[in-house]
Structures are given as structure tokens and as C-alpha cells.
Design a protein around this motif. Structure first.
Motif, PDB file in Angstrom:
ATOM      1  N   ARG A 138      35.213  34.536  32.704  1.00 35.43           N
ATOM      2  CA  ARG A 138      35.298  34.364  31.254  1.00 35.43           C
ATOM      3  C   ARG A 138      35.864  32.984  30.947  1.00 35.43           C
ATOM      4  O   ARG A 138      36.739  32.492  31.643  1.00 35.43           O
ATOM      5  CB  ARG A 138      36.210  35.418  30.618  1.00 35.43           C
ATOM      6  CG  ARG A 138      35.662  36.827  30.708  1.00 35.43           C
ATOM      7  CD  ARG A 138      36.599  37.819  30.034  1.00 35.43           C
ATOM      8  NE  ARG A 138      36.111  39.175  30.183  1.00 35.43           N
ATOM      9  CZ  ARG A 138      35.219  39.748  29.389  1.00 35.43           C
ATOM     10  NH1 ARG A 138      34.724  39.074  28.388  1.00 35.43           N
ATOM     11  NH2 ARG A 138      34.814  40.991  29.591  1.00 35.43           N
ATOM     12  N   VAL A 191      30.741  34.992  31.235  1.00 35.96           N
ATOM     13  CA  VAL A 191      30.890  35.227  29.803  1.00 35.96           C
ATOM     14  C   VAL A 191      31.637  34.064  29.156  1.00 35.96           C
ATOM     15  O   VAL A 191      32.684  33.632  29.649  1.00 35.96           O
ATOM     16  CB  VAL A 191      31.643  36.550  29.526  1.00 35.96           C
ATOM     17  CG1 VAL A 191      31.922  36.720  28.028  1.00 35.96           C
ATOM     18  CG2 VAL A 191      30.833  37.739  30.035  1.00 35.96           C
ATOM     19  N   TYR A 195      20.364  34.650  28.172  1.00 35.69           N
ATOM     20  CA  TYR A 195      21.680  35.138  27.755  1.00 35.69           C
ATOM     21  C   TYR A 195      21.581  36.413  26.923  1.00 35.69           C
ATOM     22  O   TYR A 195      20.581  36.655  26.247  1.00 35.69           O
ATOM     23  CB  TYR A 195      22.415  34.083  26.910  1.00 35.69           C
ATOM     24  CG  TYR A 195      22.921  32.917  27.710  1.00 35.69           C
ATOM     25  CD1 TYR A 195      24.234  32.889  28.169  1.00 35.69           C
ATOM     26  CD2 TYR A 195      22.088  31.847  28.012  1.00 35.69           C
ATOM     27  CE1 TYR A 195      24.697  31.816  28.914  1.00 35.69           C
ATOM     28  CE2 TYR A 195      22.541  30.770  28.760  1.00 35.69           C
ATOM     29  CZ  TYR A 195      23.858  30.768  29.209  1.00 35.69           C
ATOM     30  OH  TYR A 195      24.316  29.707  29.954  1.00 35.69           O
ATOM     31  N   ASN A 206      26.379  36.638  35.106  1.00 32.41           N
ATOM     32  CA  ASN A 206      27.345  37.478  34.383  1.00 32.41           C
ATOM     33  C   ASN A 206      28.538  36.690  33.851  1.00 32.41           C
ATOM     34  O   ASN A 206      29.528  37.272  33.408  1.00 32.41           O
ATOM     35  CB  ASN A 206      27.864  38.652  35.239  1.00 32.41           C
ATOM     36  CG  ASN A 206      26.913  39.823  35.215  1.00 32.41           C
ATOM     37  OD1 ASN A 206      26.075  39.944  34.328  1.00 32.41           O
ATOM     38  ND2 ASN A 206      27.024  40.690  36.210  1.00 32.41           N
ATOM     39  N   TRP A 227      25.962  44.346  23.459  1.00 32.26           N
ATOM     40  CA  TRP A 227      25.238  43.328  24.220  1.00 32.26           C
ATOM     41  C   TRP A 227      23.737  43.454  23.980  1.00 32.26           C
ATOM     42  O   TRP A 227      23.165  44.539  24.090  1.00 32.26           O
ATOM     43  CB  TRP A 227      25.505  43.484  25.714  1.00 32.26           C
ATOM     44  CG  TRP A 227      26.862  43.049  26.155  1.00 32.26           C
ATOM     45  CD1 TRP A 227      27.874  43.844  26.620  1.00 32.26           C
ATOM     46  CD2 TRP A 227      27.372  41.709  26.209  1.00 32.26           C
ATOM     47  NE1 TRP A 227      28.971  43.103  26.938  1.00 32.26           N
ATOM     48  CE2 TRP A 227      28.692  41.779  26.703  1.00 32.26           C
ATOM     49  CE3 TRP A 227      26.829  40.468  25.865  1.00 32.26           C
ATOM     50  CZ2 TRP A 227      29.482  40.650  26.873  1.00 32.26           C
ATOM     51  CZ3 TRP A 227      27.616  39.339  26.042  1.00 32.26           C
ATOM     52  CH2 TRP A 227      28.923  39.430  26.536  1.00 32.26           C
ATOM     53  N   LYS A 243      26.807  36.011  27.427  1.00 34.09           N
ATOM     54  CA  LYS A 243      26.814  36.380  28.847  1.00 34.09           C
ATOM     55  C   LYS A 243      25.530  35.906  29.519  1.00 34.09           C
ATOM     56  O   LYS A 243      24.435  36.289  29.106  1.00 34.09           O
ATOM     57  CB  LYS A 243      26.968  37.892  29.021  1.00 34.09           C
ATOM     58  CG  LYS A 243      26.988  38.325  30.488  1.00 34.09           C
ATOM     59  CD  LYS A 243      27.420  39.772  30.647  1.00 34.09           C
ATOM     60  CE  LYS A 243      26.397  40.730  30.080  1.00 34.09           C
ATOM     61  NZ  LYS A 243      26.756  42.142  30.338  1.00 34.09           N
ATOM     62  N   LYS A 281      30.507  36.715  22.052  1.00 33.94           N
ATOM     63  CA  LYS A 281      30.487  36.618  23.511  1.00 33.94           C
ATOM     64  C   LYS A 281      29.074  36.292  23.969  1.00 33.94           C
ATOM     65  O   LYS A 281      28.119  36.940  23.530  1.00 33.94           O
ATOM     66  CB  LYS A 281      30.980  37.924  24.138  1.00 33.94           C
ATOM     67  CG  LYS A 281      32.450  38.199  23.838  1.00 33.94           C
ATOM     68  CD  LYS A 281      32.943  39.465  24.505  1.00 33.94           C
ATOM     69  CE  LYS A 281      34.450  39.616  24.306  1.00 33.94           C
ATOM     70  NZ  LYS A 281      35.221  38.594  25.037  1.00 33.94           N
TER      71      LYS A 281
END
Length: 199
Positions: free
Chosen positions: A3, A151, A172, A149, A116, A144, A142
Motif C-alpha cells: 500500500r 494498492v 486496475y 495487487n 472493487w 489496485k 483505492k
């Protein structure tokens, strides 16, 4: 899962962010106008076999010949209010990109979310351009990367404009997560071009 917080000037390819597309006063005036005057809906959606109301309110605005839906739900189409039609024309002139529809999301507080997803429906065509104008409370978007993966967190300010184009939807997913301590509402305007259905 990695992240990081996004520097708006160093976003992944396919994303660009302008913090002050609208002035603070215009953002506030538009927020309250839309909050009070749009026909808000809360349709049911089916996710992983479970059906229930989406965790936010919505309004879908488009030209007459456009339909749109996702997760087995069709959205009721509303006509363009003059104030949003004027904003659409400004965006079209600035980006040299046509738009014929607008999905407005109303997050009543930090408990309202968006899961998501990618805006990669076939009706949006190849490499769609999605423009998101944020009004009201600041929320974290967010991003991703599908392959790694990784973020990235981007804070969306009131009056800001996020443009997603190129391979952004292919590469994404994006989401608005819960912020349970947030009591204030946010409205997002996501302009897009939907391919007309062939007769």
C-alpha cells in the motif's frame, strides 16, 4: 498487499488528477443543489450470489437512447439537468472527448462504499475515458493493480477532477472503502461515453 499514498503528480499510467477543477464555493453550491434536486435511487445488486441494496444512493443521467446497468441491475434513466449539461459541455470542450451519460453516486457518510471494480463493461468500449468530479467530504479512492495487487490510496478533495483513460480499466480496479468516523456526505459525478446499442 503493498500500500502507498499517491502523489497526485505521480499517479499510475492512465490516471490524472486536478485538485481544484471547481472553486470551493462552486463545489459547495453544486453539492447542495444536487443533494436536494436529483432523483436518488438505491437499486438492488447481486454480488457473489447475494442480492441486496447497494451501500450508497445513485442517479443515472443520460441521453435518450442510452441504457446502462451492472451486476444484473438496470438503472432508471433521468434527463440532464441544465447545470450538469453545462458541466458536461465544459468537460467535452476541455478534454476533446464526448460524454453521453453520467452516474452520480451519493455517499451519505463514511459507511457508504463502492466495492472493487473496473469500469470495463463492453458498452463503454475499448480504453474508455471516465471523468470523476468530487463534491463534499474528502474520501480515499483505492487503486489496485490487477497483476501485482499493489494498492495506491488517492485522497479525493471537493472540487477535484480525476480522469481515468488509456489502459486504466484494463490494468486496475478501484474502490471507495469505509471510513466509519466520517459523518459528512460526498457526491461523485462520473461522466462516461456509452456506445449506443445497434438496432
Amino acid at each position: 498487499m503493498q500500500r502507498q499514498k499517491a502523489n497526485p503528480h505521480m499517479l499510475p499510467n492512465g490516471f490524472s488528477y486536478q485538485r481544484r477543477a471547481l472553486s470551493a464555493q462552486k463545489s459547495l453550491d453544486l453539492f447542495y443543489h444536487l443533494q436536494q434536486n436529483l432523483n436518488w435511487q438505491q437499486p438492488n445488486t447481486t454480488v457473489y450470489g447475494r442480492t441486496g441494496p447497494i451501500p450508497r444512493l445513485q442517479c443515472f443521467i443520460s441521453d435518450n437512447d442510452i441504457e446502462y446497468g451492472y451486476s444484473h441491475s438496470k438503472l432508471v434513466v433521468e434527463p440532464w439537468p441544465a447545470i450538469l449539461l453545462a458541466l458536461r459541455k465544459r468537460l467535452e470542450a476541455h478534454l476533446q472527448q464526448p460524454f453521453n451519460s453520467l452516474l452520480v453516486n451519493y455517499y451519505r457518510d463514511g459507511n457508504d462504499t463502492m466495492g472493487w471494480h473496473s469500469d470495463d463493461e463492453i458498452e463503454l468500449g475499448f480504453q474508455p475515458t471516465i471523468v470523476c468530479i468530487s463534491l463534499g467530504a474528502e474520501r480515499v479512492l483505492k487503486l489496485k493493480h490487477k497483476a501485482s495487487n499493489k494498492v495506491t490510496d488517492l485522497l479525493l478533495h471537493s472540487g477535484s477532477c480525476l480522469v481515468m483513460n488509456g489502459d486504466s480499466q484494463r490494468d486496475y480496479q478501484h474502490a471507495i472503502a469505509k471510513q466509519t468516523t466520517l459523518a459528512h456526505p460526498r457526491i461523485s459525478l462520473t461522466f462516461r461515453y456509452i456506445l449506443p446499442k445497434r438496432s
